[in-house]
Write a protein that holds these residues in place. Sequence first.
Motif, PDB file in Angstrom:
ATOM      1  N   THR A   1       0.834  -1.195   0.000  1.00  0.00           N
ATOM      2  CA  THR A   1       0.000   0.000   0.000  1.00  0.00           C
ATOM      3  C   THR A   1       0.869   1.246   0.000  1.00  0.00           C
ATOM      4  O   THR A   1       1.971   1.252   0.538  1.00  0.00           O
TER       5      THR A   1
ATOM      6  N   TYR B   1      -2.911   0.397  -4.105  1.00  0.00           N
ATOM      7  CA  TYR B   1      -2.795  -0.979  -3.605  1.00  0.00           C
ATOM      8  C   TYR B   1      -2.232  -1.844  -4.723  1.00  0.00           C
ATOM      9  O   TYR B   1      -2.643  -1.711  -5.872  1.00  0.00           O
TER      10      TYR B   1
ATOM     11  N   ARG C   1     -12.756   6.606   3.216  1.00  0.00           N
ATOM     12  CA  ARG C   1     -13.403   5.286   3.087  1.00  0.00           C
ATOM     13  C   ARG C   1     -13.091   4.718   1.705  1.00  0.00           C
ATOM     14  O   ARG C   1     -13.275   5.377   0.689  1.00  0.00           O
TER      15      ARG C   1
ATOM     16  N   SER D   1     -14.889  -2.007  -1.240  1.00  0.00           N
ATOM     17  CA  SER D   1     -14.333  -3.333  -1.492  1.00  0.00           C
ATOM     18  C   SER D   1     -13.840  -3.435  -2.943  1.00  0.00           C
ATOM     19  O   SER D   1     -14.465  -2.914  -3.854  1.00  0.00           O
TER      20      SER D   1
ATOM     21  N   ILE E   1     -10.145  -7.329  -1.080  1.00  0.00           N
ATOM     22  CA  ILE E   1      -9.920  -6.411   0.031  1.00  0.00           C
ATOM     23  C   ILE E   1     -11.289  -5.872   0.440  1.00  0.00           C
ATOM     24  O   ILE E   1     -11.982  -5.269  -0.375  1.00  0.00           O
ATOM     25  N   PRO E   2     -11.704  -6.074   1.708  1.00  0.00           N
ATOM     26  CA  PRO E   2     -13.032  -5.592   2.117  1.00  0.00           C
ATOM     27  C   PRO E   2     -13.059  -4.066   2.253  1.00  0.00           C
ATOM     28  O   PRO E   2     -12.016  -3.410   2.292  1.00  0.00           O
ATOM     29  N   GLU E   3     -14.266  -3.517   2.338  1.00  0.00           N
ATOM     30  CA  GLU E   3     -14.417  -2.075   2.556  1.00  0.00           C
ATOM     31  C   GLU E   3     -13.740  -1.701   3.867  1.00  0.00           C
ATOM     32  O   GLU E   3     -13.867  -2.400   4.881  1.00  0.00           O
ATOM     33  N   HIS E   4     -13.007  -0.609   3.860  1.00  0.00           N
ATOM     34  CA  HIS E   4     -12.282  -0.195   5.061  1.00  0.00           C
ATOM     35  C   HIS E   4     -12.094   1.321   5.062  1.00  0.00           C
ATOM     36  O   HIS E   4     -12.319   1.990   4.067  1.00  0.00           O
ATOM     37  N   ARG E   5     -11.655   1.833   6.202  1.00  0.00           N
ATOM     38  CA  ARG E   5     -11.401   3.256   6.370  1.00  0.00           C
ATOM     39  C   ARG E   5      -9.925   3.439   6.692  1.00  0.00           C
ATOM     40  O   ARG E   5      -9.355   2.702   7.487  1.00  0.00           O
ATOM     41  N   VAL E   6      -9.320   4.442   6.051  1.00  0.00           N
ATOM     42  CA  VAL E   6      -7.905   4.752   6.257  1.00  0.00           C
ATOM     43  C   VAL E   6      -7.819   6.152   6.852  1.00  0.00           C
ATOM     44  O   VAL E   6      -8.437   7.086   6.337  1.00  0.00           O
ATOM     45  N   ASN E   7      -7.065   6.306   7.942  1.00  0.00           N
ATOM     46  CA  ASN E   7      -6.816   7.624   8.515  1.00  0.00           C
ATOM     47  C   ASN E   7      -5.508   8.140   7.935  1.00  0.00           C
ATOM     48  O   ASN E   7      -4.437   7.618   8.234  1.00  0.00           O
TER      49      ASN E   7
END
Length: 170
Positions: free
Chosen positions: A29, A70, A122, A125, A150-156
């Motif tokens: 990533t 990614y 956000r 997927s 890759i499932p739905e996810h949140r990145v800070n």
Amino acid sequence: LGESEVNGYMYIPINRGGVDYYSELYLNTDLSGRLYYFMVSYMPLPDAFLRKTSFVLGAGAGWGRLNLSYATSKTGSSGVPDNQITFSKGAIALLGLAELDYFFSRTLSVGLDVEYRYAPVRVGSFSLQGSYYDLDENDQLIESAMLVTIPEHRVNAGGFRFGMSIGLHL
């Protein structure tokens, strides 16, 4: 105004019949972008030149454009990617700052500061094709492929920052 880049990778195991096998397949990533923000600060201890120290608290808000990339590859942090996908997302950023300064004279100060940035993004997927080395039934090394979801996810995109500053006051 801030700009940063973060890289990382994660090992992806191969699971056959409930058993994990070593695959040498990684998800790499890369997160980069710029945040533009407006910050308001408050100095609860006035008259710093008489007291030799000052304490500053700050809060801010802004907006940023972030690029998330990614890729799957057969190596961890480097190498040629097998398959790659890139997202460009907007993010609202919130910031908090605390700084402690010590004045050596009317023209020179040294400070320690800590800052926290919160800029969530956000990502929905998605799937990537990845190739890895495997053994066939004759224990010969072959290259195989698999679909990585890759499932739905949140990145800070923010985080903590610790720093030191030198101030010249004219």
